[in-house]
Structure formats: structure tokens, C-alpha cells
Design a protein around this motif. Sequence first.
Motif, PDB file in Angstrom:
ATOM      1  N   GLY A   1       0.796  -1.220   0.000  1.00 53.55           N
ATOM      2  CA  GLY A   1       0.000   0.000   0.000  1.00 53.55           C
ATOM      3  C   GLY A   1       0.827   1.267   0.000  1.00 53.55           C
ATOM      4  N   LYS A   2       2.159   1.118  -0.178  1.00 47.98           N
ATOM      5  CA  LYS A   2       3.037   2.288  -0.122  1.00 47.98           C
ATOM      6  C   LYS A   2       3.925   2.427  -1.358  1.00 47.98           C
ATOM      7  CE  LYS A   2       3.383   2.084   4.946  1.00 47.98           C
ATOM      8  NZ  LYS A   2       4.319   1.921   6.100  1.00 47.98           N
ATOM      9  N   THR A   3       4.452   1.304  -1.832  1.00 45.18           N
ATOM     10  CA  THR A   3       5.394   1.348  -2.943  1.00 45.18           C
ATOM     11  C   THR A   3       4.666   1.693  -4.240  1.00 45.18           C
ATOM     12  OG1 THR A   3       6.705  -0.359  -1.854  1.00 45.18           O
ATOM     13  CG2 THR A   3       7.202   0.115  -4.150  1.00 45.18           C
ATOM     14  N   VAL A   4       5.094   2.772  -4.878  1.00 43.77           N
ATOM     15  CA  VAL A   4       4.431   3.270  -6.084  1.00 43.77           C
ATOM     16  C   VAL A   4       5.034   2.622  -7.325  1.00 43.77           C
ATOM     17  CG1 VAL A   4       3.934   5.301  -7.496  1.00 43.77           C
ATOM     18  CG2 VAL A   4       3.861   5.462  -4.998  1.00 43.77           C
ATOM     19  N   GLY A   5       4.182   2.194  -8.229  1.00 49.07           N
ATOM     20  CA  GLY A   5       4.597   1.664  -9.519  1.00 49.07           C
ATOM     21  C   GLY A   5       3.601   2.085 -10.580  1.00 49.07           C
ATOM     22  N   GLN A   6       3.736   1.527 -11.770  1.00 50.68           N
ATOM     23  CA  GLN A   6       2.817   1.859 -12.855  1.00 50.68           C
ATOM     24  C   GLN A   6       1.777   0.754 -12.998  1.00 50.68           C
ATOM     25  OE1 GLN A   6       2.918   2.785 -17.670  1.00 50.68           O
ATOM     26  NE2 GLN A   6       4.717   3.251 -16.437  1.00 50.68           N
ATOM     27  N   ILE A   7       0.514   1.147 -13.101  1.00 49.06           N
ATOM     28  CA  ILE A   7      -0.567   0.180 -13.300  1.00 49.06           C
ATOM     29  C   ILE A   7      -0.482  -0.369 -14.723  1.00 49.06           C
ATOM     30  CG2 ILE A   7      -3.058  -0.164 -13.299  1.00 49.06           C
ATOM     31  CD1 ILE A   7      -3.259   2.196 -11.350  1.00 49.06           C
ATOM     32  N   MET A   8      -0.513  -1.698 -14.837  1.00 41.98           N
ATOM     33  CA  MET A   8      -0.395  -2.344 -16.143  1.00 41.98           C
ATOM     34  C   MET A   8      -1.427  -3.459 -16.281  1.00 41.98           C
ATOM     35  SD  MET A   8       3.728  -2.590 -16.698  1.00 41.98           S
ATOM     36  CE  MET A   8       4.810  -1.221 -16.250  1.00 41.98           C
TER      37      MET A   8
ATOM     38  N   LYS B   1      -0.309  -1.214  -4.574  1.00 44.39           N
ATOM     39  CA  LYS B   1      -1.075  -2.445  -4.393  1.00 44.39           C
ATOM     40  C   LYS B   1      -1.160  -2.748  -2.905  1.00 44.39           C
ATOM     41  CE  LYS B   1       0.823  -6.073  -6.172  1.00 44.39           C
ATOM     42  NZ  LYS B   1       1.296  -7.058  -7.168  1.00 44.39           N
ATOM     43  N   HIS B   2      -2.387  -2.946  -2.429  1.00 39.22           N
ATOM     44  CA  HIS B   2      -2.607  -3.208  -1.009  1.00 39.22           C
ATOM     45  C   HIS B   2      -2.526  -4.703  -0.710  1.00 39.22           C
ATOM     46  CE1 HIS B   2      -3.823   0.895   0.246  1.00 39.22           C
ATOM     47  NE2 HIS B   2      -4.131   1.000  -1.034  1.00 39.22           N
ATOM     48  N   PRO B   3      -2.310  -5.071   0.542  1.00 38.67           N
ATOM     49  CA  PRO B   3      -2.205  -6.492   0.909  1.00 38.67           C
ATOM     50  C   PRO B   3      -3.434  -7.310   0.520  1.00 38.67           C
ATOM     51  CG  PRO B   3      -1.399  -5.118   2.696  1.00 38.67           C
ATOM     52  CD  PRO B   3      -2.014  -4.183   1.683  1.00 38.67           C
ATOM     53  N   ASP B   4      -4.626  -6.671   0.495  1.00 36.04           N
ATOM     54  CA  ASP B   4      -5.854  -7.400   0.157  1.00 36.04           C
ATOM     55  C   ASP B   4      -6.085  -7.503  -1.355  1.00 36.04           C
ATOM     56  OD1 ASP B   4      -6.586  -4.832  -0.549  1.00 36.04           O
ATOM     57  OD2 ASP B   4      -7.896  -4.540   1.182  1.00 36.04           O
ATOM     58  N   GLY B   5      -5.131  -7.022  -2.161  1.00 36.07           N
ATOM     59  CA  GLY B   5      -5.267  -7.085  -3.605  1.00 36.07           C
ATOM     60  C   GLY B   5      -5.794  -5.821  -4.234  1.00 36.07           C
ATOM     61  N   TYR B   6      -6.198  -4.881  -3.402  1.00 35.84           N
ATOM     62  CA  TYR B   6      -6.755  -3.628  -3.893  1.00 35.84           C
ATOM     63  C   TYR B   6      -5.675  -2.832  -4.641  1.00 35.84           C
ATOM     64  CZ  TYR B   6     -11.015  -0.818  -3.293  1.00 35.84           C
ATOM     65  OH  TYR B   6     -12.216  -0.199  -3.468  1.00 35.84           O
ATOM     66  N   ILE B   7      -5.978  -2.377  -5.840  1.00 37.54           N
ATOM     67  CA  ILE B   7      -5.086  -1.488  -6.585  1.00 37.54           C
ATOM     68  C   ILE B   7      -5.626  -0.078  -6.450  1.00 37.54           C
ATOM     69  CG2 ILE B   7      -4.253  -0.833  -8.859  1.00 37.54           C
ATOM     70  CD1 ILE B   7      -4.183  -3.752  -9.602  1.00 37.54           C
ATOM     71  N   GLN B   8      -4.806   0.807  -5.962  1.00 33.04           N
ATOM     72  CA  GLN B   8      -5.211   2.192  -5.736  1.00 33.04           C
ATOM     73  C   GLN B   8      -4.453   3.110  -6.679  1.00 33.04           C
ATOM     74  OE1 GLN B   8      -4.512   3.635  -1.765  1.00 33.04           O
ATOM     75  NE2 GLN B   8      -4.816   5.762  -2.325  1.00 33.04           N
ATOM     76  N   MET B   9      -5.192   3.789  -7.528  1.00 34.10           N
ATOM     77  CA  MET B   9      -4.573   4.752  -8.434  1.00 34.10           C
ATOM     78  C   MET B   9      -4.159   5.985  -7.646  1.00 34.10           C
ATOM     79  SD  MET B   9      -6.165   6.679 -11.748  1.00 34.10           S
ATOM     80  CE  MET B   9      -5.310   8.066 -12.503  1.00 34.10           C
TER      81      MET B   9
END
Length: 552
Positions: A392-399, A433-441
Motif C-alpha cells: 500500500g506504499k510502494t508506487v509503480g505503474q498500473i499495467m 497495491k494493497h495487501p488485500d489485492g486492492y489497486i489504488q490509483m
Amino acid sequence: MEGMVVCSANYVPLTPISFLERAAFVYGQRVSMVFGDTRYLWKETHERCIRLASALSQLGITRGDIVAAVAPNIPELYELQFGVPMTGAVLCALNPKLNATTLAVKLQQLEAKAIFVDYEFTKVVLEALGSLSQTKNNSPVLILIQENHTNAFSAIPINFRLDYHALLATGKLDFDISYPKSECDPISICYTSGSTGKPKGVIYSHRAAYLNSLGEIFRIGMRQKPVFLWTVDMFRCNGWCFPWTMAALGGTNICLRDVTGTAILNSIFLHDVTLFCGPPILLSKIAETLAVDPQPLPQKVDVIVAGAGALPEPQIQTKLSELGFNITCAYGMTEALGPVTSRTIRRSCHDETSQLDHEDARTRIREGTHSLIIEGADVKHPTTMESVPADGKTVGQIMFRSNTLMSGYLKNAQATEEAFQGGWYRTKDLGVKHPDGYIQMKDRAIDVINCGGEIVSSLEIEDVIIRHPMVSEVAVVGRPDELLGETPCAFVKLKDGCCIVEEEIMDICASHLPEHMRPKSVFFGELPGNSTGKVQKFVLRDRLIKGDGKSL
């Protein structure tokens, strides 16, 4: 493997054209289209589309040709979604709100053989074409779509060769439909919104359109006999593929020329609408209308919102839900044929789900991120292509990876190669990406603000400022700073009749955001937007670079 064969008996190229043929056979006597006093059955819609394809073929339209359309959500534009592909040609529905200069650029790239034009937009189309260098041999055939199809053929403008309904009358029902030779053949072209300043023509294949149309049914859980209200523009990702989905289900299409809160509510009560889609502003339009006369809906209505604009205040969403609206927030893009995920991409840290501890909520999260038609949804490091930690902290690119992605950008091989680099579609949206699988833009890569080494999401700041009851729209961009590199700067449009000062915006940000995320400057006025309603942040950044922020 020995014994295996691929032949016409066990392989037929996928195409949504087949949905219409099935609808005519299975749902032939069911209402397919309602537009004012006009009603068609699925049998009639099928026949009209065949006649349209036949007539286009007689005009010389053939496999691989491009046919453009400039029209609102009317039955004729719906019919073009099938009639054009039936000739083997490629449809490009263009935004009718484009100005002549922007329209000319797209028409120049398309080199369309024919252009269908609604009567309201003849002037802008003729102006756009007038600015292009054309000869008699390569000028497109212009077909006028009139509101009243009983108008005399002689009444159409001299520049237009045909009237839509006169053209339809020349078509034959025994026309031999031109099916795709390969399911990867193009079926349509849709332009991106150009919020970054460079709109691109996105090519869709028959295969992607077919699979995404069916995927809508599972993603949304569409009920039998759906009644779909056309509030999402058909020029936007082919109406999120719903023209084809509705044919697959034999549902009823309710067309609207003008989308207002009153028109939406009237349609719901008059036609028993079960579903409509579009940008978040639809919710605000409905809420404003219901504020005058709040009344519960006759049945539950599903609403899917995605795209430009902020959601209305939570209390408004709650009120709409109480009245019978099931609201789903989705995330997607033109390159993915519309929404990709639902209930999964949180725009900011303030869009929390209160029941994430419940197993059913966690299941919905996983279903939304990993739907049946999405092979992969992930947040990756753009260079190493490794998945970021689910912290929930490390930022990357959504693909994404999917069979329902674009085939590429029209006449732009370099942009296509960049988009698919590494074997994934790179959205250029940053997320965690959160531990529960949630992708947060978190933000668009181009819109993040680097403030003294801290990566700041402009969306998170905007989601705080929009809470102010007097704020109508907001856009936050990075302002050049000699010491920190960039600092957040907010551009705010107030609601009519409202007046506040900069300190009030600063105060609400101070109550919800850490110091490095708070705007250091605020400007009030109209925000520059494109024809789809998206704020053009690149214009605001240019103004700040030129020291011209207050000229809003």
C-alpha cells in the motif's frame, strides 16, 4: 498434436456482428430501440443494418475503408456500429463537440471514404473539411442524418450527397455480409480524449470487441431483458461496447439526444431503465433534479461511472443509493475499450471501503481486479517490470494484459511499441497495491508532483478540495520551485454565486493533508477543458511556467 485440425467447422472468427443476427432470430419481436416516438424491434434493427451495409457497399465502401460519423446518441449511430463492420469497413465515431480545427486534424488522419453527419453538426464538419486539401477523387461522401426522416431528399444541403434514410432505402436485404477474414481485423477506431494534449486514434479488433462485450455481462451482472439508457457517448470506446452487448442480450436501447438530470429520471420512470453509464457528473445532474422533487425509483437502477470529473459528496451518493441507484465506480481507458476494473481502483486515500474485513468484500475486490476477461492487472516497476510489494506504499505503474486491449494506435507505430513495451499495456497511471489485492490509483505519471523528493498525488489533493461545499471543479498541478523542485498549486472553479478566499482552501487542506501535500498557491476561475470534459493540466502547467497563473 496428431489428429487436430482447425477448419470452418470448429473455428469461426469472433465478431460482434453475430450478436445482431442472433438477436433478430431469438428476440426478433422484442423492442430494440426507443427514441422519442420512434420504436424498432430487433428484427427491424437487423434489417436496417443489413440495408445500411448494402447501401454502403453500393457507394464503394469495402474492406479496410474507414467510415466516420459525427452524431449524438441516436438510433442511426447505433445502427452504424453494425452496418459499417458488415461491409468489412472500420467505423470511427467522432466527438460532435469538437471544434473545426481539432475535427480537421482527426479527419485528415482518418482519410474516411464516407462521413455520416447529424443535422446539428453540419456546419462544423463542413468547416473542418474546408480546411483540408482534397480533390474531387479523394473527398469523402457526406451523408446527412435528419431528425425527421420524412424530410424531402431535396432539402439536404448541397454539400451532402445523400440523406441517411434515402440511403437506407437503396439497400438490399439479400446483401452478403462481409465477415472478418481474421478476428484480429479492425472493427473501429476511437480517439483518446487528449487530456495530455495529444489525442491518438485507438484501433479495436473484432476479437477484442466481441470478448469485451460479453465481459460486460459478467462484470456488471446484467440481468435478463436489460433496458439501457444511452448516457455514455457512443463515440467514447464505442459506447463502452454496449451497442454490441445489448444485441447479445436482446435488451432495449433508450436513446437520448440531450442528457440532463430530468431526461434521465423521466426515462427511468417511463421505460423502466435498468442500467446507464457515463462520467461522474451524471450523478450530480440527477442529484440536482431530485433535490427539487426527491422520489424513490420504481426499481433498482445500476449506474456505472468512470472518467473525467470528481464524484459528488458522500452524502449525495448515500442519498442516491437510498432512492434506488446502485452506484459502481470503474476505472479504464480508451486503449482498454472502456472500463477495465470496478470497485477496485481507489482514486485516493479518502475512498476507503469500511467493510474490507468481510470475506464478501474481499471477494468483490478480487473479482473486480481479476475479472474473467482480464488476464493480468498489476502494479509494476516501469523499468524492471517486477511487481511492487503489496504494502500500500510502494508506487509503480498500473499495467494490464488482456484479450480486450487495443490493437495499436492509428499510423503511430512508435506510440504502439511504447504502450506494449515489456509485454504489458502501460497505462502511465501510477498506483500502489494493497495487501488485500486492492489497486489504488495515485495519479497520472505526468501529473505527479515531486516536492523536495516527496512524490505527491495531485488526485489526493483534489479529492480533499472538492469536499468544500462551494467548489465545483479543481485541478492541482506542480508549480516550479527553485528550492523544492515543485510545489502543489490548486486551480479552483467555484459554484455559481459562491465566493471564498485562498485561505479557506488552505484550511481544508491543512485539516486533511500533511504539510508537503498542501497547496502553496491557489487560483480561482474557469478551468481549461477538452471536448470530453477533462481538465487540460498541461495548459495549467504551461501558464505557471510562464508566470501566468492568475490569468485564469
